[in-house]
Design a protein around this motif. Structure first.
Motif, short mmCIF file in Angstrom:
data_model
loop_
_atom_site.label_atom_id
_atom_site.label_comp_id
_atom_site.label_asym_id
_atom_site.label_seq_id
_atom_site.Cartn_x
_atom_site.Cartn_y
_atom_site.Cartn_z
N ARG A 170 -24.20 -48.63 65.48
CA ARG A 170 -23.14 -47.84 64.82
C ARG A 170 -23.52 -46.37 64.77
NH1 ARG A 170 -23.02 -52.33 61.36
NH2 ARG A 170 -24.21 -51.21 59.78
N LEU A 171 -24.79 -46.07 64.50
CA LEU A 171 -25.26 -44.69 64.49
C LEU A 171 -25.15 -44.08 65.89
CD1 LEU A 171 -26.53 -42.29 63.07
CD2 LEU A 171 -28.77 -43.32 63.48
N ARG A 172 -25.56 -44.82 66.91
CA ARG A 172 -25.45 -44.37 68.30
C ARG A 172 -24.00 -44.09 68.65
NH1 ARG A 172 -24.10 -47.76 72.25
NH2 ARG A 172 -24.30 -47.03 74.37
N ALA A 173 -23.11 -45.02 68.28
CA ALA A 173 -21.68 -44.86 68.57
C ALA A 173 -21.12 -43.62 67.89
CB ALA A 173 -20.92 -46.10 68.13
N SER A 174 -21.50 -43.39 66.67
CA SER A 174 -21.03 -42.22 65.94
C SER A 174 -21.49 -40.93 66.62
CB SER A 174 -21.55 -42.27 64.49
OG SER A 174 -21.08 -41.16 63.78
N CYS A 175 -22.74 -40.89 67.07
CA CYS A 175 -23.26 -39.71 67.78
C CYS A 175 -22.51 -39.48 69.09
CB CYS A 175 -24.75 -39.87 68.04
SG CYS A 175 -25.77 -39.76 66.57
N ILE A 176 -22.20 -40.55 69.81
CA ILE A 176 -21.48 -40.43 71.08
C ILE A 176 -20.08 -39.87 70.84
CG2 ILE A 176 -20.41 -41.77 72.94
CD1 ILE A 176 -22.98 -43.53 72.85
N VAL A 177 -19.38 -40.39 69.83
CA VAL A 177 -18.04 -39.89 69.54
C VAL A 177 -18.10 -38.45 69.03
CG1 VAL A 177 -15.97 -40.23 68.13
CG2 VAL A 177 -17.06 -42.18 69.23
N ASP A 178 -19.12 -38.12 68.24
CA ASP A 178 -19.29 -36.72 67.81
C ASP A 178 -19.44 -35.80 69.01
OD1 ASP A 178 -19.23 -37.43 65.13
OD2 ASP A 178 -21.42 -37.31 64.86
N ALA A 225 -15.20 -49.46 69.19
CA ALA A 225 -14.73 -49.58 67.81
C ALA A 225 -14.72 -48.21 67.13
CB ALA A 225 -15.60 -50.56 67.04
N GLU A 226 -15.72 -47.40 67.39
CA GLU A 226 -15.80 -46.06 66.80
C GLU A 226 -14.70 -45.15 67.36
OE1 GLU A 226 -17.93 -43.33 64.18
OE2 GLU A 226 -17.99 -45.49 64.40
N VAL A 227 -14.45 -45.25 68.65
CA VAL A 227 -13.38 -44.46 69.27
C VAL A 227 -12.03 -44.86 68.67
CG1 VAL A 227 -12.07 -44.14 71.43
CG2 VAL A 227 -14.56 -43.93 71.42
N ARG A 228 -11.79 -46.14 68.56
CA ARG A 228 -10.52 -46.61 67.99
C ARG A 228 -10.37 -46.15 66.54
NH1 ARG A 228 -10.19 -52.71 67.46
NH2 ARG A 228 -11.51 -52.15 65.75
N SER A 229 -11.44 -46.30 65.77
CA SER A 229 -11.40 -45.95 64.36
C SER A 229 -11.22 -44.45 64.12
CB SER A 229 -12.69 -46.44 63.69
OG SER A 229 -12.77 -45.98 62.37
N PHE A 288 -5.05 -46.45 82.58
CA PHE A 288 -5.61 -45.85 81.37
C PHE A 288 -5.49 -44.33 81.40
CE2 PHE A 288 -7.72 -49.87 82.07
CZ PHE A 288 -7.62 -50.47 80.84
N ASP A 289 -5.41 -43.74 80.21
CA ASP A 289 -5.36 -42.28 80.08
C ASP A 289 -6.75 -41.66 80.12
OD1 ASP A 289 -2.48 -41.92 79.65
OD2 ASP A 289 -2.85 -43.11 77.85
N ALA A 290 -7.76 -42.43 79.74
CA ALA A 290 -9.13 -41.92 79.72
C ALA A 290 -10.10 -43.06 80.02
CB ALA A 290 -9.45 -41.30 78.35
N GLY A 291 -11.27 -42.71 80.54
CA GLY A 291 -12.32 -43.69 80.82
C GLY A 291 -13.66 -43.17 80.35
N PHE A 292 -14.54 -44.08 80.05
CA PHE A 292 -15.83 -43.70 79.47
C PHE A 292 -16.88 -44.71 79.90
CE2 PHE A 292 -18.95 -43.74 76.06
CZ PHE A 292 -19.14 -42.40 75.81
N SER A 293 -18.04 -44.24 80.24
CA SER A 293 -19.16 -45.14 80.51
C SER A 293 -20.45 -44.45 80.07
CB SER A 293 -19.25 -45.50 81.99
OG SER A 293 -20.35 -46.37 82.19
N MET A 294 -21.05 -44.99 79.05
CA MET A 294 -22.31 -44.46 78.55
C MET A 294 -23.42 -45.39 79.02
SD MET A 294 -23.90 -42.08 76.95
CE MET A 294 -22.50 -41.17 76.40
N PHE A 295 -24.05 -45.05 80.11
CA PHE A 295 -25.12 -45.83 80.70
C PHE A 295 -24.65 -47.20 81.17
CE2 PHE A 295 -27.22 -42.97 77.63
CZ PHE A 295 -27.82 -42.14 78.57
N GLY A 296 -23.43 -47.31 81.66
CA GLY A 296 -22.92 -48.56 82.20
C GLY A 296 -22.81 -48.55 83.71
N LEU A 297 -22.39 -47.42 84.27
CA LEU A 297 -22.15 -47.38 85.72
C LEU A 297 -23.44 -47.50 86.53
CD1 LEU A 297 -19.30 -44.76 86.15
CD2 LEU A 297 -19.17 -47.22 86.43
N PHE A 298 -24.56 -47.14 85.97
CA PHE A 298 -25.80 -47.25 86.74
C PHE A 298 -26.16 -48.70 87.03
CE2 PHE A 298 -27.70 -47.73 82.55
CZ PHE A 298 -28.74 -48.61 82.77
N MET A 299 -25.54 -49.64 86.33
CA MET A 299 -25.81 -51.05 86.56
C MET A 299 -24.92 -51.64 87.66
SD MET A 299 -26.41 -52.59 82.82
CE MET A 299 -26.96 -51.55 81.51
#
Length: 141
Positions: free
Chosen positions: A20-28, A52-56, A95-106
């Protein structure tokens, strides 16, 4: 025998709090870049904490995508779709937007992963990707 929480429950609680802390920092950090976009795809969604953080906080309609369903993800209420790492299960311009935080490298084929993300995001949509170098590359992504 201890009356306290088990080590597993303590780990799970600590992991969820850290996510949750990581997610908050990413959205910040990246939230202003995707704010105002209507639908959002999170690639490599993991436990769903970022979605969940983006939605909230940003009020976006969120969809998660990963190679397997993570049971803790179900607690977030974000829909998670699975895929094989080669072709995303969505129509072009979904989609209007896309996001990948350390996912595409896999992705088995990183270039194809980027192309797929581009395919499913509408023209003019915004995409945020953070990654790290592959073992065969010292230059990074």
């Amino acid at each position: 025998m201890s009356n306290g929480p088990s080590l597993t429950r303590l780990y799970d609680r600590t992991y969820r709090k850290a996510q949750r802390l990581r997610a908050s920092c990413i959205v910040d950090t990246f939230g202003d870049f995707i704010r105002g976009e209507g639908s959002y795809l999170s690639v490599g969604d993991g436990d769903g904490s970022v979605s969940a953080e983006v939605r909230s906080r940003l009020g976006l309609k969120v969809r998660g995508l990963d190679v397997e369903v993570d049971l803790p993800h179900r607690r977030t209420g974000v829909r998670l779709d699975t895929y094989d790492g080669a072709r995303m299960p969505y129509a072009d311009d979904s989609f209007d937007a896309g996001f990948s935080m350390f996912g595409l490298f896999m992705f088995p084929d990183r270039a194809r992963g980027f192309a797929e993300l581009r395919r499913v995001v509408k023209p003019g949509g915004r995409v945020v990707v953070a990654s790290r170098p592959t073992p065969r590359s010292s230059a990074g992504a």
